[in-house]
Design a protein around this motif. Structure first.
Motif, short mmCIF file in Angstrom:
data_model
loop_
_atom_site.label_atom_id
_atom_site.label_comp_id
_atom_site.label_asym_id
_atom_site.label_seq_id
_atom_site.Cartn_x
_atom_site.Cartn_y
_atom_site.Cartn_z
N THR A 94 -13.44 -14.79 -10.04
CA THR A 94 -13.97 -15.68 -9.00
C THR A 94 -12.82 -16.49 -8.42
O THR A 94 -11.98 -17.00 -9.16
N GLU A 95 -12.80 -16.61 -7.08
CA GLU A 95 -11.73 -17.34 -6.41
C GLU A 95 -12.19 -18.74 -6.02
O GLU A 95 -13.32 -18.92 -5.60
N PHE A 96 -11.27 -19.68 -6.14
CA PHE A 96 -11.54 -21.07 -5.78
C PHE A 96 -10.46 -21.58 -4.84
O PHE A 96 -9.29 -21.26 -5.01
N ASN A 97 -10.88 -22.38 -3.87
CA ASN A 97 -9.92 -22.98 -2.93
C ASN A 97 -9.33 -24.27 -3.48
O ASN A 97 -8.27 -24.69 -3.04
N ARG A 98 -10.06 -24.90 -4.41
CA ARG A 98 -9.59 -26.18 -4.95
C ARG A 98 -9.43 -26.09 -6.46
O ARG A 98 -10.24 -25.50 -7.17
N LYS A 99 -8.36 -26.73 -6.94
CA LYS A 99 -8.05 -26.70 -8.36
C LYS A 99 -9.11 -27.41 -9.19
O LYS A 99 -9.45 -26.96 -10.29
N ASP A 100 -9.69 -28.50 -8.69
CA ASP A 100 -10.70 -29.22 -9.47
C ASP A 100 -11.93 -28.34 -9.71
O ASP A 100 -12.51 -28.34 -10.80
N ASN A 101 -12.32 -27.55 -8.72
CA ASN A 101 -13.44 -26.63 -8.90
C ASN A 101 -13.09 -25.50 -9.87
O ASN A 101 -13.91 -25.10 -10.70
N PHE A 102 -11.86 -25.02 -9.77
CA PHE A 102 -11.38 -23.99 -10.68
C PHE A 102 -11.37 -24.50 -12.12
O PHE A 102 -11.86 -23.83 -13.04
N ASP A 103 -10.85 -25.71 -12.33
CA ASP A 103 -10.78 -26.31 -13.67
C ASP A 103 -12.18 -26.48 -14.27
O ASP A 103 -12.42 -26.19 -15.45
N ARG A 104 -13.13 -26.94 -13.45
CA ARG A 104 -14.51 -27.11 -13.91
C ARG A 104 -15.10 -25.74 -14.31
O ARG A 104 -15.76 -25.63 -15.33
N HIS A 105 -14.82 -24.73 -13.52
CA HIS A 105 -15.29 -23.39 -13.81
C HIS A 105 -14.70 -22.88 -15.14
O HIS A 105 -15.42 -22.29 -15.96
N MET A 106 -13.42 -23.11 -15.35
CA MET A 106 -12.76 -22.61 -16.55
C MET A 106 -13.33 -23.25 -17.82
O MET A 106 -13.34 -22.62 -18.89
N LYS A 107 -13.82 -24.44 -17.75
CA LYS A 107 -14.42 -25.11 -18.92
C LYS A 107 -15.71 -24.41 -19.35
O LYS A 107 -16.13 -24.53 -20.48
N GLN A 108 -16.31 -23.66 -18.44
CA GLN A 108 -17.57 -22.97 -18.74
C GLN A 108 -17.32 -21.66 -19.49
O GLN A 108 -18.25 -21.11 -20.08
N HIS A 109 -16.12 -21.13 -19.41
CA HIS A 109 -15.81 -19.84 -20.09
C HIS A 109 -15.50 -20.08 -21.54
O HIS A 109 -15.02 -21.00 -22.01
#
Length: 109
Positions: A94-109
């Motif tokens: 999954t691609e993210f434009n913003r690092k904060d959204n990416f970081d939040r996503h990574m916490k779910q894995h």
């Protein structure tokens, strides 16, 4: 307020006062009782929530989207209209434009 007519009355307290002044019993007058019930219902009705519609003076020159805060407009332009860094999840791609959204996503894995 028309002293002779109860339909100009806006509250139960005003109606009760009007009935008292005119020596009319709410218990025996059906029309007066119905008017009182209608006023009670109006007073118990919860007003609908209205969202703040304050002006959004910060408008994107490219897509015309508007923002309340200039910082949000700048973040939008940087994220969506510039060749900014893309963050890709190594687990699900999954691609993210913003690092904060990416970081939040990574916490779910």
């Amino acid at each position: 307020m028309d002293e002779g007519h109860m339909y100009g009355i806006k509250t139960v307290a005003e109606l009760d006062e009007w009935a008292r002044r005119n020596n009319i019993s709410i218990d025996t007058d059906t029309e007066l009782s119905l008017r009182r019930i209608s006023l009670l219902a109006d007073q118990l009705t919860v007003p609908t929530h209205t969202k703040d519609k304050s002006p959004r003076g910060n408008r994107c020159a490219i897509c015309n989207k508007s923002f309340k805060q200039k910082s949000h407009l700048l973040r939008h332009e940087r994220t969506f209209h510039e060749n900014s860094t893309k963050y890709t999840c190594p687990d699900c791609n999954t691609e993210f434009n913003r690092k904060d959204n990416f970081d939040r996503h990574m916490k779910q894995h």
